[in-house]
Design an enzyme around this catalytic site. Structure first.
Site, PDB file in Angstrom:
ATOM      1  N   SER A  11      -5.354   6.897  -0.296  1.00 56.22           N
ATOM      2  CA  SER A  11      -3.845   6.595   1.626  1.00 56.22           C
ATOM      3  C   SER A  11      -5.482   5.219   2.445  1.00 56.22           C
ATOM      4  O   SER A  11      -6.843   5.146   1.886  1.00 56.22           O
ATOM      5  CB  SER A  11      -4.225   7.613   2.035  1.00 56.22           C
ATOM      6  OG  SER A  11      -5.521   8.935   2.462  1.00 56.22           O
ATOM      7  N   LYS A  12      -5.164   5.285   3.144  1.00 54.37           N
ATOM      8  CA  LYS A  12      -5.294   4.731   3.946  1.00 54.37           C
ATOM      9  C   LYS A  12      -6.594   4.973   4.653  1.00 54.37           C
ATOM     10  O   LYS A  12      -7.601   4.200   5.267  1.00 54.37           O
ATOM     11  CB  LYS A  12      -4.495   4.996   5.968  1.00 54.37           C
ATOM     12  CG  LYS A  12      -3.368   4.363   5.233  1.00 54.37           C
ATOM     13  CD  LYS A  12      -3.464   2.960   6.171  1.00 54.37           C
ATOM     14  CE  LYS A  12      -2.491   1.799   5.760  1.00 54.37           C
ATOM     15  NZ  LYS A  12      -2.444   0.319   5.378  1.00 54.37           N
TER      16      LYS A  12
END
Ligand code: GLU
Length: 493
Positions: free
Chosen positions: A249-250
Site C-alpha cells: 500500500s501507499k
C-alpha cells in the site's frame, strides 16, 4: 500436480477503472503479456466498468496509457463490460428458464440476522435456500405484488475442484459456498456473472489473475458449468507485499505505474522488476529485456509464496537498464526530466551528451540523472554546507591551495583532463600534500557534492569559464568558514 499449457492461448487483463494502474494490476497484465507472447495467441483487454459510481473514463484512458508505457501489448479491446450488460442478463435468464438459477425474494433485512448469527458462530454465511422451494405460482404472485427479487445460482451439492497453475489441485467444500446472486433486484448483473459470461464469449482459455480472486473461482467454476461452457485454465498469482510484509500500500511508497514513471523509472525496468515478482528464469538471470523475459517465461515455474515489492531493488535494476541505454536514447528519455528540473536550454547541446554519458552509470533514475546534471548548466551550485564546515574548512591552508589551483586552471592549455590532472598533481607535490586533499575540495567547489564521476572529466566538461570562477568562489567561501575566521563578519561574494 501442476500442469503445463500449450499455446496458442487466449488470455485477458480485466482491470476495473476505479483508480490508477497499481503495480499489482500491472504485474497481472505483464504475466498475461508474457504468456501470450511466449505461447502465441491473443491478449484481450477488458475494462470492468460495471460499478458506475466508482468507474471513471479518465481512469480507463489512464490505464491504457500506463499499460502501453510499460510495454504490455494487447491484441483485442478494450471491450467495455458496461456495454454488455444486456448479454449478461440474457444468460442469467437462460439459467432461470433451465432451473439452474432461481428467483429469491428474501430481503436484506431478513438475511442480515442470519448473517450476523453465522458470524457469531464463526462460520461462513450461506443463503438458506428459502426461496429454492417456492412453487411457480408463489413466484408469480410475489412478482405481481411487486416484491423485489434477485436471481441466485443453484450451486452444486458437491465440492468444487479445479487445478490451479500456481497452487495445484484446489478443492472448495460445498459447505463454504452458497447460492450467490447473479442479478440484483434492479436487474443489474453482479461481478461474478459479468466476468464469467465475458470470459465465455471472449473464449478465454486461461484466466491468470491475482490471488485475491481465488475465493471467487469456485463460484465461477460452477457458473461456467451451469452455462454449459468448457472451463478455462486458472492461475492465481501470489500477493505482492510491501517491505513491511503487509499487503502493498501507499504506506511503503509509490504504488502506481504513473508514479514510477514520474520518478524516472524506465518502463523496461519496471516490466523486468514486476515480471520477477512471482517467477524467475531457471538460470537465475535478473536483468532481462522484455524479449528475453518472453523467451525465458515458463508457467511451470510460477512461485506460490508472496512476493515482496522492494523499491531499492527496483532502483538498482533501473540503474542497470539506464546504464545499458545508447546515449541518443538516453538523451531522448531524459528530456522531460531536464525540463522539469528547469534545464531546457541544456537539451540538445553537445555538452549534454558528454555529461549525461559521464553520469549515466551513477544515476538510478532519469530524475536523479537530471538532478546530477544541474551543476553543468546552472550558474550557481549549492555547496554541501555540513561537509564544507566539518571537514574541508578545518584543513589548514586548503582555501589558498584551491585558489592557487584555480589560477593554474585559468592558464591551463589545453583545458583537457590529462593536463588538468597533471597540474593538480604537480601543485600537490610542490606543496607536500596528497592529491586527494585537493581533489575533494575541487569536486565540492564544482558540483556541490563529495562524490561523482572522475574529477578531471567533470572539470573538462564544465569548461574553463564555469570551472575557474566557481573554484575561486569556493576558495573564498572556505576561507570564511575556517576556524580562525569563525565569528568574523560575513563578506559578500
Ligand atoms: N476486474 C477485476 C479486478 O480489477 C478483475 C477480474 C478478473 O480478473 O477476473 O480486480
Amino acid at each position: 500436480m501442476k500442469m503445463s499449457i500449450r499455446g496458442p492461448v487466449r488470455v485477458r487483463f480485466a482491470p476495473s477503472p476505479t483508480g490508477f494502474l497499481h503495480v499489482g494490476g500491472a504485474r497481472t497484465a505483464i504475466y498475461n503479456d508474457l504468456v501470450r507472447q511466449n505461447l502465441g495467441g491473443s491478449l484481450v483487454l477488458r475494462i470492468e466498468d460495471t460499478d458506475r459510481e466508482r468507474s471513471d473514463p479518465a481512469m480507463t484512458r489512464g490505464i491504457q496509457e500506463a499499460l502501453a508505457w510499460v510495454g504490455v501489448a494487447w491484441d483485442e479491446g478494450p471491450h467495455l463490460q458496461s456495454e454488455r450488460l444486456e448479454r449478461h442478463r440474457q444468460r442469467a435468464e437462460e439459467l432461470l428458464t433451465a432451473g439452474a438459477a432461481y428467483p429469491c425474494f428474501c430481503t436484506p433485512a431478513q438475511l442480515e440476522p442470519l448473517r450476523q448469527e453465522a458470524q457469531r458462530q464463526g462460520r461462513t454465511f450461506r443463503y438458506p435456500r428459502t426461496c429454492l422451494s417456492l412453487t411457480s405460482e408463489a413466484v408469480e404472485s410475489r412478482k405481481k405484488a411487486g416484491a423485489p427479487w434477485v436471481v441466485r445460482l443453484r450451486m452444486p451439492d458437491d465440492a468444487i475442484r479445479f487445478s490451479d497453475l500456481v497452487r495445484g489441485e484446489m478443492e472448495f467444500a460445498a459447505e463454504v459456498l452458497d447460492d450467490f446472486v447473479l442479478l440484483r433486484s434492479d436487474g443489474s448483473p453482479t461481478y461474478h456473472l459479468s466476468v464469467v459470461v465475458d470470459d465465455i464469449d471472449m473464449e478465454i482459455s486461461l484466466v491468470l489473475r491475482g490471488e485475491d480472486h481465488l475465493s471467487n473461482t469456485p463460484k465461477h467454476v460452477a457458473l461456467f458449468r451451469a452455462l454449459g461452457a468448457p472451463l478455462p485454465r486458472f492461475g492465481h498469482l501470489p500477493l505482492i507485499l510491501g517491505t513491511d510484509k503487509k499487503r502493498l500500500s501507499k504506506r511503503t511508497g509509490a504504488t502506481s505505474v504513473e508514479e514510477f514513471r514520474d520518478q524516472g523509472i524506465l518502463p523496461e525496468a519496471l516490466y523486468n522488476y514486476l515480471a520477477l515478482l512471482g517467477w524467475s528464469p531457471a538460470d537465475g538471470r535478473e536483468i532481462l529485456s522484455r524479449a528475453e523475459l518472453i523467451e525465458a517465461f515458463d508457467l511451470e515455474r510460477l512461485g506460490t509464496s508472496a512476493a515482496v515489492f522492494d523499491p531499492e531493488k527496483l532502483l538498482w535494476l533501473n540503474g542497470q537498464h539506464l546504464w545499458k541505454l545508447p546515449l541518443s536514447e538516453l538523451l531522448e528519455r531524459l528530456e522531460p526530466f531536464l525540463e522539469e528540473t528547469g534545464l531546457p536550454a541544456a537539451a540538445g547541446t553537445p555538452e549534454l551528451g558528454v555529461v549525461a554519458g559521464l553520469h549515466q552509470v551513477r544515476a538510478r533514475t532519469l530524475k536523479e540523472l537530471a538532478e546530477q546534471l544541474r551543476p553543468y548548466f546552472e550558474d550557481q551550485v549549492s555547496w554541501d554546507e555540513t561537509a564544507s564546515r566539518e571537514y574541508l574548512a578545518k584543513e589548514a591552508g586548503l582555501a589558498d591551495l584551491l585558489a592557487e589551483l584555480a589560477g593554474r586552471y585559468r592558464q591551463a592549455e589545453p583545458f583537457a583532463k590529462e593536463e588538468l590532472e597533471r597540474l593538480l598533481r604537480e601543485l600537490a607535490e610542490t606543496r607536500g600534500v596528497k592529491a586527494a586533499a585537493l581533489i575533494h575540495p575541487t569536486r565540492m567547489a564544482l558540483t556541490g557534492t563529495t562524490a561523482g564521476p572522475p574529477l578531471f572529466d567533470v572539470v573538462e566538461a564544465l569548461g574553463r569559464q564555469r570551472a575557474v570562477p566557481r573554484m575561486e568562489d569556493y576558495a573564498r567561501h572556505l576561507a570564511r568558514l575556517s576556524p580562525q575566521e569563525v565569528g568574523a563578519p560575513a563578506e559578500g561574494g
